[in-house]
Design a protein around this motif. Structure first.
Motif, mmCIF file in Angstrom:
data_model
loop_
_atom_site.group_PDB
_atom_site.id
_atom_site.type_symbol
_atom_site.label_atom_id
_atom_site.label_comp_id
_atom_site.label_asym_id
_atom_site.label_seq_id
_atom_site.Cartn_x
_atom_site.Cartn_y
_atom_site.Cartn_z
ATOM 1 N N ALA A 425 41.598 69.801 47.532
ATOM 2 C CA ALA A 425 40.356 70.291 48.069
ATOM 3 C C ALA A 425 40.180 69.536 46.565
ATOM 4 O O ALA A 425 40.368 69.443 45.773
ATOM 5 C CB ALA A 425 39.982 71.492 47.742
ATOM 6 N N HIS A 426 38.426 68.949 46.576
ATOM 7 C CA HIS A 426 37.505 68.101 45.463
ATOM 8 C C HIS A 426 36.548 68.776 45.686
ATOM 9 O O HIS A 426 35.898 69.573 46.130
ATOM 10 C CB HIS A 426 37.371 66.850 46.292
ATOM 11 C CG HIS A 426 36.549 65.874 44.694
ATOM 12 N ND1 HIS A 426 36.746 65.551 44.155
ATOM 13 C CD2 HIS A 426 35.457 66.261 44.853
ATOM 14 C CE1 HIS A 426 35.900 65.285 43.293
ATOM 15 N NE2 HIS A 426 34.259 65.447 43.603
ATOM 16 N N TYR A 427 36.468 69.747 44.274
ATOM 17 C CA TYR A 427 34.687 70.207 43.696
ATOM 18 C C TYR A 427 34.120 69.656 42.735
ATOM 19 O O TYR A 427 35.351 68.292 42.251
ATOM 20 C CB TYR A 427 35.370 71.435 42.832
ATOM 21 C CG TYR A 427 35.758 72.582 44.592
ATOM 22 C CD1 TYR A 427 34.971 73.410 44.944
ATOM 23 C CD2 TYR A 427 37.582 72.296 44.965
ATOM 24 C CE1 TYR A 427 35.308 74.307 46.073
ATOM 25 C CE2 TYR A 427 38.045 73.022 45.703
ATOM 26 C CZ TYR A 427 36.896 74.405 46.356
ATOM 27 O OH TYR A 427 37.549 74.639 47.326
ATOM 28 N N ASP A 428 32.641 69.304 42.397
ATOM 29 C CA ASP A 428 32.411 68.808 41.607
ATOM 30 C C ASP A 428 32.362 69.939 40.293
ATOM 31 O O ASP A 428 32.427 71.042 40.807
ATOM 32 C CB ASP A 428 30.594 67.682 41.869
ATOM 33 C CG ASP A 428 31.260 66.966 42.270
ATOM 34 O OD1 ASP A 428 32.524 65.938 41.886
ATOM 35 O OD2 ASP A 428 30.251 66.422 43.077
ATOM 36 N N ALA A 429 31.993 68.903 38.918
ATOM 37 C CA ALA A 429 31.829 70.538 38.084
ATOM 38 C C ALA A 429 30.289 70.987 38.248
ATOM 39 O O ALA A 429 29.787 71.107 38.638
ATOM 40 C CB ALA A 429 31.533 69.117 36.601
ATOM 41 N N GLY A 430 30.605 72.507 37.814
ATOM 42 C CA GLY A 430 29.526 73.291 38.344
ATOM 43 C C GLY A 430 29.962 73.930 39.687
ATOM 44 O O GLY A 430 29.915 75.039 40.105
ATOM 45 N N ASP A 431 30.483 73.905 40.583
ATOM 46 C CA ASP A 431 31.001 73.955 41.924
ATOM 47 C C ASP A 431 31.641 75.185 41.728
ATOM 48 O O ASP A 431 32.990 75.453 41.211
ATOM 49 C CB ASP A 431 31.882 73.284 42.485
ATOM 50 C CG ASP A 431 30.563 72.388 43.333
ATOM 51 O OD1 ASP A 431 29.766 72.321 43.614
ATOM 52 O OD2 ASP A 431 31.799 70.956 44.310
ATOM 53 N N PHE A 432 31.633 76.701 42.422
ATOM 54 C CA PHE A 432 32.806 77.697 42.738
ATOM 55 C C PHE A 432 34.186 77.368 43.573
ATOM 56 O O PHE A 432 33.283 76.991 45.141
ATOM 57 C CB PHE A 432 32.119 78.725 42.791
ATOM 58 C CG PHE A 432 31.288 79.438 41.346
ATOM 59 C CD1 PHE A 432 32.019 80.029 40.796
ATOM 60 C CD2 PHE A 432 30.117 79.203 41.075
ATOM 61 C CE1 PHE A 432 31.291 80.460 39.549
ATOM 62 C CE2 PHE A 432 29.796 79.697 40.656
ATOM 63 C CZ PHE A 432 30.212 80.743 39.187
ATOM 64 N N ILE A 433 35.364 77.587 42.807
ATOM 65 C CA ILE A 433 35.855 77.353 43.320
ATOM 66 C C ILE A 433 36.568 78.391 44.400
ATOM 67 O O ILE A 433 36.527 79.210 45.595
ATOM 68 C CB ILE A 433 37.421 77.098 43.522
ATOM 69 C CG1 ILE A 433 36.934 75.659 42.474
ATOM 70 C CG2 ILE A 433 38.091 76.714 44.272
ATOM 71 C CD1 ILE A 433 38.371 75.132 41.866
ATOM 72 N N PHE A 434 36.116 79.735 43.697
ATOM 73 C CA PHE A 434 36.049 81.013 44.824
ATOM 74 C C PHE A 434 35.413 82.378 43.721
ATOM 75 O O PHE A 434 35.248 82.044 42.778
ATOM 76 C CB PHE A 434 37.646 81.992 45.285
ATOM 77 C CG PHE A 434 38.153 82.013 43.647
ATOM 78 C CD1 PHE A 434 38.289 83.319 43.238
ATOM 79 C CD2 PHE A 434 39.713 81.260 43.746
ATOM 80 C CE1 PHE A 434 39.019 82.703 41.747
ATOM 81 C CE2 PHE A 434 40.351 81.625 43.213
ATOM 82 C CZ PHE A 434 40.239 82.370 42.168
ATOM 83 N N THR A 435 34.776 82.737 44.397
ATOM 84 C CA THR A 435 33.877 83.810 42.919
ATOM 85 C C THR A 435 34.297 85.619 43.163
ATOM 86 O O THR A 435 34.726 85.610 44.517
ATOM 87 C CB THR A 435 32.414 84.077 44.167
ATOM 88 O OG1 THR A 435 32.287 84.259 45.208
ATOM 89 C CG2 THR A 435 31.924 82.773 43.195
#
Ligand SMILES: Cc1cc2nc3c(=O)[nH]c(=O)nc-3n(C[C@H](O)[C@H](O)[C@H](O)COP(=O)(O)OP(=O)(O)OC[C@H]3O[C@@H](n4cnc5c(N)ncnc54)[C@H](O)[C@@H]3O)c2cc1C
Length: 680
Positions: A425-435
């Motif tokens: 999976a790709h996430y951009d800076a600032g995205d939550f991967i989980f909370t």
């Protein structure tokens, strides 16, 4: 005499039309017709958007090949290769073994595949719309979002749940936008916590106008009508990235939304790569009669081929209408070729274009007539109803549509058991991967980039507890304890993560003892709350900007191309315990310690060995904007003696270094010695 065997690969619009026509024109005594298709049915893709919008059932858009083609030997098998020299197709037989089948004539009609990789992160976070499973999954996802919005206390997040971003303003994007908009807005009355005003359906298109294929007045009508129904048009905009939060545009703007639907990006199926024939962008180039260029008995129809339409001298568009006509005419050409008669070039005058835009409205360009609104919608439905091959299916779909004119859509959905899998999976800076608070479902291994472990703080910006770099893992604590997440994890830079399902993680961690040990150690380290006993030290570190204790970058900097001997000499000539590695004198690429040097020097001598081969690559770093508390978390996680400091979180430009000794000395000096705690 042996029968002539005609094999068709692909049971879509082109393949089925070809098989039908061949079975009409040739007797069973003359030929054996074999059709290979992955599924045992044809997918009627123009109606997929209706499945998403819950207007019809997924079963209404698939047509069983066996019943459509009673005289054809339908094989639900995947063709792996085509050996044109030996005139054979290669496939995997029922027993799992490779098998081959000889052909006298071959028709390749394997369509196209969705390629979500055209946009960074789209494969991980976007929904394609190509198969029935895609449509059903998207429908379920939207239904789940409506349910989540219903129980969401935060109004902004509620609206995020109800925002759908559709990428691509062609036929499928427009139809999907119309249907999804109807579904969401029409369902609002059944929910008590949100209203139709909370819904946003945006259609993002790279050109100035949607539906470039149809005439300007109809296009304008479609746009006006859709806007009136509440669809938000984002035109002249290119999507550059997709994240779990929404999509980033190339202009730098970010559109938030819980659902991203991607209707752009197709490529040729993998099978094409092995076909030894001229191609353009992976698609087969054909002669005017649809014979594959340079071949006598291999033909190609539909989306997998580039076929010139003699009518206008242009390559045929990739539509079902064209694939069907090509399939039919290809069959006639095969019959002519078998009878020794000249074949005919493909020619087809477009009958018209139809597109549904939601709200019982459509636009149509039929036999030169322009229709729009309800009448066009009625014609659109009639045409597709008529195209359905069996009377049973026409009655079924017709009944579903009539039912929906009188009664509301069905909002029930089945949540399929998620298959345990490993994915990227790709996430951009600032995205939550989980909370914090989420149920533990996955374990994560960081492949590239950095993440921040955040302790949420009652609505205030959370406190960064640690920074993890490439090679680290996270998410294990909640999984092993089977309890909700206690921290959130957020991408600090763009990251790539390997995501492992819960069951798979449990199996591997039980079976593989080194992983079990590593997990136990990490769990132990991460479970201890170091600041519990000495909150004043924690407060001090949190108040103190990193800059206060930062030291200049230790010199000299080494290049990744340095030889073992050069690195050894650097350690002899300088009193450093480590060196940073950079090619351009600025960007941090690695770090090398004396231990790394010793390890690299032992064993078989390798004169070609370079520093890049034995340094620690992309070491975790802190940014000058971080606090000393963040740095101490990183030092603790990685048991470091020094920590590189970079210019910004999203940059690797080296500007300094933080030594643990200095941090310790600072704490000892500022806080009474008896109240200090270990930071390492
Ligand atoms: C959402 C959506 C809406 C659309 N709406 C319209 C519309 O309104 N009007 C219109 O004209 N067109 C529409 N299209 C386009 C249309 O569906 C395609 O142009 C058409 O399906 C192409 O037909 P085909 O026979 O080339 O391929 P397909 O119909 O895609 O069929 C290819 C078949 O080959 C099979 N296959 C592939 N590789 C192998 C293999 N190696 N072994 C065995 N089987 C294999 C596949 O499983 C598939 O069944 C739409 C498409 C989509 C996705």
């Amino acid at each position: 005499m042996d029968k002539t065997r005609i094999i068709i690969v692909g049971g879509g619009f082109g393949g089925v039309a070809c098989a039908k026509e061949l079975s009409r024109r040739l007797s069973n005594e003359q030929v054996e017709l074999v059709l290979f298709n992955r599924e045992n049915h044809l997918v009627f893709s123009p109606l997929l958007a209706e499945v998403v919008g819950s207007s019809i059932s997924p079963l209404d858009v698939i047509l069983p090949l066996r019943q459509l083609l009673p005289r054809v030997f339908c094989r639900t098998e995947d063709v792996q290769g085509i050996d044109s020299a030996r005139q054979e197709v290669e496939y995997v037989a029922e027993n799992g073994q490779p098998a081959r089948m000889h052909y006298d004539q071959l028709v390749i009609a394997c369509g196209s595949v969705t390629n979500l990789n055209v946009v960074s992160g789209m494969a991980d976070h976007g929904f394609p719309l190509k198969t029935v499973a895609d449509a059903a999954a998207l429908r379920t996802h939207i239904m789940e979002r409506m349910e989540q919005a219903e129980v969401c206390a935060d109004p902004e997040r509620r609206r995020w749940h109800l925002t759908v971003l559709i990428v691509g303003g062609g036929y499928s994007g427009v139809e999907a936008a119309g249907e999804i908009n109807d579904l969401l807005r029409g369902s609002a009355k059944y929910f008590r916590n949100w209203r139709a005003q909370d819904v946003t359906v945006s259609l993002i298109h790279s050109r100035e106008q949607i539906l470039p294929e149809i005439s300007a007045p109809l296009r304008d009508f479609a746009r006006r009508k859709m806007e009136k129904a509440g669809v938000n048009m984002v035109l002249n905009a290119r999507v550059a990235s997709a994240t779990p939060d929404g999509v980033g545009l190339s202009s730098g703007q970010f559109l938030k939304g819980a659902t991203v639907v991607c209707t752009i990006g197709t490529s040729a199926p993998e099978l094409m790569a092995g076909v030894n024939a001229p191609k353009e962008k992976g698609r087969l180039l054909t002669e005017p009669d649809m014979r594959v260029r340079g071949s006598g008995n291999v033909w190609a129809v539909g989306d997998c081929a580039i076929i010139t339409n003699q009518q206008d001298g242009q390559p045929s568009p990739t539509t079902g209408q064209f694939a069907e006509r090509q399939g039919r005419q290809c069959a006639r050409n095969i019959v002519r070729a078998l009878e020794g008669q000249p074949t005919q070039p493909f020619t087809f005058k477009l009958l018209g274009e139809l597109c549904s835009i939601g709200g019982h409205s459509a636009v149509a360009d039929l036999f030169g007539m322009h229709l729009s609104g309800f009448l066009a919608w009625f014609v659109w439905r009639g045409v597709y109803l008529f195209k359905l091959p069996t009377i049973g299916q026409r009655l079924q779909v017709g009944f579903d549509w009539a039912w929906l004119l009188l009664f509301p859509r069905d909002l029930a959905h089945i949540r399929p058991q998620q298959t345990d899998r490993v994915s990227h999976a790709h996430y951009d800076a600032g995205d939550f991967i989980f909370t914090k608070g989420e149920a533990p479902t996955h374990f994560y291994v960081l492949e590239r980039g950095e993440v921040e472990v955040v302790r949420p703080n009652d609505g205030k910006p959370g406190e960064i507890v640690a920074v993890l770099g490439a090679g680290s893992f996270f998410g294990e604590r909640a999984l092993l304890g089977n309890r909700p997440r206690v921290m959130s994890v957020r991408a600090r830079t763009p990251v790539e993560v390997l995501v492992m399902g819960k069951n798979l993680f449990s199996h591997i961690s039980e079976a593989l003892s080194p992983l079990r040990d590593a997990l136990a150690q990490t769990l132990n380290r991460r479970s201890v709350d170091v600041w519990k006993e000495r909150p004043e030290v924690h407060d001090l570190l949190q108040r103190t900007p990193l800059q206060t204790l930062m030291e200049p970058v230790p010199q000299p900097l080494l290049k990744p191309t340095a030889t073992l001997r050069e690195v050894g000499r650097a350690f002899v000539e300088h009193a450093n315990e480590f060196f940073y590695v950079t090619s351009d004198g600025q960007t941090l690429e690695g770090v090398v310690t004396i231990t790394d040097l010793v390890r690299a020097s032992t064993g078989v001598a390798n004169p070609g060995l370079r520093l890049a081969d034995f340094m620690t690559k992309n070491p975790v770093a802190v940014a000058v904007e971080d606090t000393c508390a963040v740095a101490s978390g990183v030092i603790r996680e990685y048991r470091l003696k020094n920590l590189p400091v970079v210019e910004r979180k999203d940059s690797r430009r080296l500007i300094g270094c933080l030594r643990v000794r200095k941090l310790m000395a600072f704490v000892l000096k500022e806080v009474a010695p008896e109240s200090t705690t270990k930071v390492e």
